[in-house]
Write a protein that holds these residues in place. Sequence first.
Motif, PDB file in Angstrom:
ATOM      1  N   VAL A  31      97.802  65.287  10.255  1.00  0.00           N
ATOM      2  CA  VAL A  31      97.922  65.920   8.940  1.00  0.00           C
ATOM      3  C   VAL A  31      96.566  65.839   8.262  1.00  0.00           C
ATOM      4  CG1 VAL A  31      99.104  65.905   6.730  1.00  0.00           C
ATOM      5  CG2 VAL A  31     100.351  65.271   8.816  1.00  0.00           C
ATOM      6  N   VAL A  32      95.892  66.967   8.102  1.00  0.00           N
ATOM      7  CA  VAL A  32      94.528  66.993   7.573  1.00  0.00           C
ATOM      8  C   VAL A  32      94.516  66.476   6.142  1.00  0.00           C
ATOM      9  CG1 VAL A  32      92.548  68.457   7.015  1.00  0.00           C
ATOM     10  CG2 VAL A  32      93.922  68.925   9.069  1.00  0.00           C
ATOM     11  N   GLY A  33      93.687  65.442   5.915  1.00  0.00           N
ATOM     12  CA  GLY A  33      93.566  64.868   4.581  1.00  0.00           C
ATOM     13  C   GLY A  33      94.702  63.965   4.172  1.00  0.00           C
ATOM     14  N   ASP A  34      95.715  63.825   5.032  1.00  0.00           N
ATOM     15  CA  ASP A  34      96.891  63.003   4.720  1.00  0.00           C
ATOM     16  C   ASP A  34      97.512  63.453   3.395  1.00  0.00           C
ATOM     17  OD1 ASP A  34      96.675  61.556   7.088  1.00  0.00           O
ATOM     18  OD2 ASP A  34      95.329  60.056   6.206  1.00  0.00           O
ATOM     19  N   ALA A  35      97.596  62.549   2.428  1.00  0.00           N
ATOM     20  CA  ALA A  35      98.246  62.887   1.152  1.00  0.00           C
ATOM     21  C   ALA A  35      97.435  63.896   0.337  1.00  0.00           C
ATOM     22  CB  ALA A  35      98.460  61.613   0.331  1.00  0.00           C
ATOM     23  N   LEU A  36      96.142  63.975   0.575  1.00  0.00           N
ATOM     24  CA  LEU A  36      95.313  64.927  -0.161  1.00  0.00           C
ATOM     25  C   LEU A  36      95.658  66.364   0.219  1.00  0.00           C
ATOM     26  CD1 LEU A  36      92.867  65.562  -2.032  1.00  0.00           C
ATOM     27  CD2 LEU A  36      91.381  65.292  -0.002  1.00  0.00           C
ATOM     28  N   PRO A  41      88.544  69.065  -2.449  1.00  0.00           N
ATOM     29  CA  PRO A  41      88.533  67.609  -2.643  1.00  0.00           C
ATOM     30  C   PRO A  41      87.806  67.243  -3.933  1.00  0.00           C
ATOM     31  CG  PRO A  41      86.923  68.216  -0.992  1.00  0.00           C
ATOM     32  CD  PRO A  41      87.658  69.467  -1.331  1.00  0.00           C
ATOM     33  N   PRO A  42      88.349  66.324  -4.726  1.00  0.00           N
ATOM     34  CA  PRO A  42      87.684  65.949  -5.982  1.00  0.00           C
ATOM     35  C   PRO A  42      86.343  65.235  -5.765  1.00  0.00           C
ATOM     36  CG  PRO A  42      89.558  64.519  -5.552  1.00  0.00           C
ATOM     37  CD  PRO A  42      89.615  65.597  -4.528  1.00  0.00           C
ATOM     38  N   ALA A  43      86.163  64.557  -4.605  1.00  0.00           N
ATOM     39  CA  ALA A  43      84.928  63.803  -4.354  1.00  0.00           C
ATOM     40  C   ALA A  43      83.973  64.553  -3.448  1.00  0.00           C
ATOM     41  CB  ALA A  43      85.257  62.446  -3.747  1.00  0.00           C
ATOM     42  N   GLY A  44      84.193  65.857  -3.204  1.00  0.00           N
ATOM     43  CA  GLY A  44      83.289  66.620  -2.350  1.00  0.00           C
ATOM     44  C   GLY A  44      83.689  66.519  -0.880  1.00  0.00           C
ATOM     45  N   SER A  46      82.866  64.659   1.463  1.00  0.00           N
ATOM     46  CA  SER A  46      82.936  63.321   2.084  1.00  0.00           C
ATOM     47  C   SER A  46      84.381  62.884   2.312  1.00  0.00           C
ATOM     48  CB  SER A  46      82.205  62.297   1.213  1.00  0.00           C
ATOM     49  OG  SER A  46      82.796  62.204  -0.067  1.00  0.00           O
ATOM     50  N   ALA A  47      85.313  63.423   1.531  1.00  0.00           N
ATOM     51  CA  ALA A  47      86.715  63.036   1.697  1.00  0.00           C
ATOM     52  C   ALA A  47      87.222  63.414   3.087  1.00  0.00           C
ATOM     53  CB  ALA A  47      87.573  63.687   0.613  1.00  0.00           C
ATOM     54  N   TYR A  48      86.948  64.634   3.563  1.00  0.00           N
ATOM     55  CA  TYR A  48      87.404  65.053   4.878  1.00  0.00           C
ATOM     56  C   TYR A  48      86.558  64.427   5.996  1.00  0.00           C
ATOM     57  CZ  TYR A  48      90.368  68.408   2.474  1.00  0.00           C
ATOM     58  OH  TYR A  48      91.320  68.984   1.658  1.00  0.00           O
ATOM     59  N   THR A  49      85.301  64.148   5.707  1.00  0.00           N
ATOM     60  CA  THR A  49      84.461  63.472   6.703  1.00  0.00           C
ATOM     61  C   THR A  49      84.977  62.063   6.980  1.00  0.00           C
ATOM     62  OG1 THR A  49      82.528  64.751   5.981  1.00  0.00           O
ATOM     63  CG2 THR A  49      82.105  62.739   7.255  1.00  0.00           C
ATOM     64  N   THR A  50      85.346  61.369   5.898  1.00  0.00           N
ATOM     65  CA  THR A  50      85.887  60.014   6.053  1.00  0.00           C
ATOM     66  C   THR A  50      87.221  60.045   6.783  1.00  0.00           C
ATOM     67  OG1 THR A  50      84.786  59.332   4.003  1.00  0.00           O
ATOM     68  CG2 THR A  50      86.571  57.937   4.809  1.00  0.00           C
ATOM     69  N   TRP A  51      88.062  61.018   6.474  1.00  0.00           N
ATOM     70  CA  TRP A  51      89.368  61.107   7.139  1.00  0.00           C
ATOM     71  C   TRP A  51      89.188  61.361   8.640  1.00  0.00           C
ATOM     72  CZ3 TRP A  51      91.396  65.258   9.882  1.00  0.00           C
ATOM     73  CH2 TRP A  51      92.727  65.114  10.279  1.00  0.00           C
ATOM     74  N   HIS A 118      85.329  77.838  -2.289  1.00  0.00           N
ATOM     75  CA  HIS A 118      85.962  76.564  -1.910  1.00  0.00           C
ATOM     76  C   HIS A 118      85.156  75.820  -0.844  1.00  0.00           C
ATOM     77  CE1 HIS A 118      90.219  78.022  -3.342  1.00  0.00           C
ATOM     78  NE2 HIS A 118      89.264  78.112  -4.294  1.00  0.00           N
ATOM     79  N   CYS A 119      84.574  76.556   0.105  1.00  0.00           N
ATOM     80  CA  CYS A 119      83.796  75.897   1.161  1.00  0.00           C
ATOM     81  C   CYS A 119      82.578  75.214   0.561  1.00  0.00           C
ATOM     82  CB  CYS A 119      83.381  76.919   2.207  1.00  0.00           C
ATOM     83  SG  CYS A 119      82.343  76.238   3.529  1.00  0.00           S
ATOM     84  N   GLN A 120      81.871  75.900  -0.348  1.00  0.00           N
ATOM     85  CA  GLN A 120      80.676  75.302  -0.963  1.00  0.00           C
ATOM     86  C   GLN A 120      81.025  74.052  -1.771  1.00  0.00           C
ATOM     87  OE1 GLN A 120      81.418  78.457  -0.856  1.00  0.00           O
ATOM     88  NE2 GLN A 120      79.635  79.699  -0.251  1.00  0.00           N
ATOM     89  N   ILE A 121      82.229  74.015  -2.357  1.00  0.00           N
ATOM     90  CA  ILE A 121      82.628  72.861  -3.175  1.00  0.00           C
ATOM     91  C   ILE A 121      82.994  71.667  -2.304  1.00  0.00           C
ATOM     92  CG2 ILE A 121      84.301  72.097  -4.908  1.00  0.00           C
ATOM     93  CD1 ILE A 121      84.460  74.952  -5.894  1.00  0.00           C
ATOM     94  N   GLY A 122      83.390  71.904  -1.054  1.00  0.00           N
ATOM     95  CA  GLY A 122      83.705  70.766  -0.179  1.00  0.00           C
ATOM     96  C   GLY A 122      84.942  70.932   0.668  1.00  0.00           C
ATOM     97  N   GLN A 123      85.619  72.115   0.634  1.00  0.00           N
ATOM     98  CA  GLN A 123      86.818  72.304   1.452  1.00  0.00           C
ATOM     99  C   GLN A 123      86.380  72.780   2.839  1.00  0.00           C
ATOM    100  OE1 GLN A 123      89.795  74.790  -0.381  1.00  0.00           O
ATOM    101  NE2 GLN A 123      91.338  74.356   1.193  1.00  0.00           N
ATOM    102  N   LYS A 124      85.921  71.782   3.665  1.00  0.00           N
ATOM    103  CA  LYS A 124      85.423  72.061   4.998  1.00  0.00           C
ATOM    104  C   LYS A 124      85.635  70.815   5.861  1.00  0.00           C
ATOM    105  CE  LYS A 124      80.963  72.647   5.060  1.00  0.00           C
ATOM    106  NZ  LYS A 124      79.594  73.099   4.691  1.00  0.00           N
ATOM    107  N   LEU A 125      85.805  71.033   7.167  1.00  0.00           N
ATOM    108  CA  LEU A 125      86.153  69.919   8.065  1.00  0.00           C
ATOM    109  C   LEU A 125      85.466  70.112   9.407  1.00  0.00           C
ATOM    110  CD1 LEU A 125      87.948  67.459   8.976  1.00  0.00           C
ATOM    111  CD2 LEU A 125      89.704  69.163   9.583  1.00  0.00           C
TER     112      LEU A 125
END
Length: 233
Positions: A31-36, A41-44, A46-51, A118-125
């Motif tokens: 599940v991409v991002g789990d609960a997110l 992502p609010p933190a850019g 890095s949220a999906y990179t960490t996941w 959305h991609c520029q803001i951080g919605q990328k994996l």
Amino acid sequence: MSGSRFNLVAIMALMLAAVQFHGTAAQTTHVVGDALGWTIPPAGPSAYTTWASAQTFSVGDVLLFNFTSGFHNVAEVSQAAYGPCTTSNPISIVTNGPARVTLNAPGTHYFICTVGTHCQIGQKLTINVSAGSATPAPAPAPATPAPVSPPTAAPTPVPSTTTPTPRPTSSPAPSAGEASPVSPPTSSQSPSGSNSPSPTDSTIPPPPSPSFAPSFTAVVPFTFLAMALAFFY
């Protein structure tokens, strides 16, 4: 004959179903991002990179993107399009959520949202897929414990070989009527100028041999006794 063929076909169908069931059961759904979920992502980024760094992806696994249709989408793009968030000519795109994407090839895969910025803001994996089999690897065999050395016995203390020094003992005093032991005479040097031999230098003559001849004093009383007896009778 027809019964044998029917049994053979039935067995092959069961084997194929078992293989398909095993392959399906071995798949892992991420599940991409789990609960997110799949959103901005609010933190850019890095949220999906960490996941993704906490996951293990293999060929046959499934990515589940949870999003609302019309607000987001998920598109797989090339590495060249991923950096600048190029939305034209994606490899594949799914616009209805939630979306299930099966990982069919090993290597690095890139996913973005092509809606607005959305991609520029951080919605990328970005994920790395291994070429390993979808079946779980067998557990490693337990390690053989190293042999334990027996405890070393403490060395036995060696008794001391020191010989005790004998103490001088006083000679017992002579009892009454017993002659005191006389120490042997030691040679003394004669006075200067005297030629007399010392007591120790003189030769002591041996004692006389015992005589078995009757002494005169013993013969006289015997003769007198014989004469008196003769006169009496």
